[in-house]
Design a protein around this motif. Structure first.
Motif, PDB file in Angstrom:
ATOM      1  N   CYS A 107       0.862  -1.118   0.011  1.00 53.03           N
ATOM      2  CA  CYS A 107       0.014   0.063  -0.021  1.00 53.03           C
ATOM      3  C   CYS A 107       0.944   1.304   0.022  1.00 53.03           C
ATOM      4  CB  CYS A 107      -1.077  -0.025   1.157  1.00 53.03           C
ATOM      5  SG  CYS A 107      -0.367   0.006   2.995  1.00 53.03           S
ATOM      6  N   ARG A 108       0.201   2.350  -0.158  1.00 61.69           N
ATOM      7  CA  ARG A 108       0.795   3.440  -0.163  1.00 61.69           C
ATOM      8  C   ARG A 108       0.167   4.566   0.721  1.00 61.69           C
ATOM      9  NH1 ARG A 108       1.241   7.473  -5.233  1.00 61.69           N
ATOM     10  NH2 ARG A 108      -0.739   6.967  -5.387  1.00 61.69           N
ATOM     11  N   PHE A 109       0.884   5.368   1.497  1.00 65.51           N
ATOM     12  CA  PHE A 109       0.296   6.438   2.277  1.00 65.51           C
ATOM     13  C   PHE A 109       1.096   7.658   2.477  1.00 65.51           C
ATOM     14  CE2 PHE A 109       2.512   3.692   5.228  1.00 65.51           C
ATOM     15  CZ  PHE A 109       3.318   4.539   5.925  1.00 65.51           C
TER      16      PHE A 109
ATOM     17  N   LYS B 236       9.264   0.265   1.233  1.00 61.23           N
ATOM     18  CA  LYS B 236      10.034  -0.280  -0.136  1.00 61.23           C
ATOM     19  C   LYS B 236      10.356   1.160  -0.621  1.00 61.23           C
ATOM     20  CE  LYS B 236      10.501  -2.834  -3.697  1.00 61.23           C
ATOM     21  NZ  LYS B 236      11.363  -3.955  -3.642  1.00 61.23           N
ATOM     22  N   TRP B 237       9.560   2.316  -0.579  1.00 62.26           N
ATOM     23  CA  TRP B 237      10.163   3.442  -0.936  1.00 62.26           C
ATOM     24  C   TRP B 237       9.560   4.734  -0.409  1.00 62.26           C
ATOM     25  CZ3 TRP B 237       6.451   6.794  -2.606  1.00 62.26           C
ATOM     26  CH2 TRP B 237       5.120   5.998  -3.167  1.00 62.26           C
TER      27      TRP B 237
ATOM     28  N   MET C  87       5.527  10.766   0.438  1.00 62.76           N
ATOM     29  CA  MET C  87       4.750   9.328   0.105  1.00 62.76           C
ATOM     30  C   MET C  87       5.450   8.305   0.703  1.00 62.76           C
ATOM     31  SD  MET C  87       1.750  10.390  -0.884  1.00 62.76           S
ATOM     32  CE  MET C  87       0.849   9.258  -1.341  1.00 62.76           C
ATOM     33  N   VAL C  88       4.902   7.278   1.168  1.00 60.59           N
ATOM     34  CA  VAL C  88       5.582   6.032   1.776  1.00 60.59           C
ATOM     35  C   VAL C  88       4.950   4.982   1.065  1.00 60.59           C
ATOM     36  CG1 VAL C  88       6.343   4.458   3.684  1.00 60.59           C
ATOM     37  CG2 VAL C  88       5.967   7.189   3.804  1.00 60.59           C
ATOM     38  N   GLY C  89       5.735   4.155   0.373  1.00 58.51           N
ATOM     39  CA  GLY C  89       5.249   2.785  -0.192  1.00 58.51           C
ATOM     40  C   GLY C  89       5.841   1.439   0.468  1.00 58.51           C
TER      41      GLY C  89
END
Length: 112
Positions: free
Chosen positions: A37-39, A67-68, A73-75
């Motif tokens: 997910c991403r947030f 992951k990144w 943004m954070v994945g």
């Protein structure tokens, strides 16, 4: 270069992360797939490769790895992919509900 194994679905769900160091925060997940997910987060504490627990709309914890991190943004990728049933259930959730079970909110957050 696309490294994702499945497409993420656009959503807006309440969530919370808990880092391996016990830091936590409320987030809104903006997309979700079986693998991650991403947030959005302005917090600079996220480092690629760090471990998290992620709660999504009253469900979880899901163990994940950052992951990144890019432009607020954070994945993350989940340690165990979500099943089609789990993914469908989460995608059908409505935002605004309490997203962290009370018994979890009262516990110290430590990885075991």
């Amino acid at each position: 270069m696309q490294t994702r194994k499945s497409n993420r679905q656009a959503i807006s769900l309440p969530g919370q992360y808990i880092s391996g160091f016990g830091a936590s925060g409320d987030v809104t997940l903006s997309d979700l797939s079986p693998g991650g997910c991403r947030f959005e987060s302005d917090d600079s504490q996220f480092a690629v490769g760090s471990a998290l627990k992620v709660y999504v709309a009253g469900s979880g914890p899901y163990r994940a790895t950052v992951k990144w991190v890019d432009a607020g943004m954070v994945g993350v990728t989940f340690a165990n992919r979500l099943s089609d049933q789990q993914l469908g259930s989460l995608q059908n959730q409505r935002g605004g509900a309490e997203h962290l079970p009370e018994h979890v909110a009262a516990m110290p957050h430590r990885f075991v």
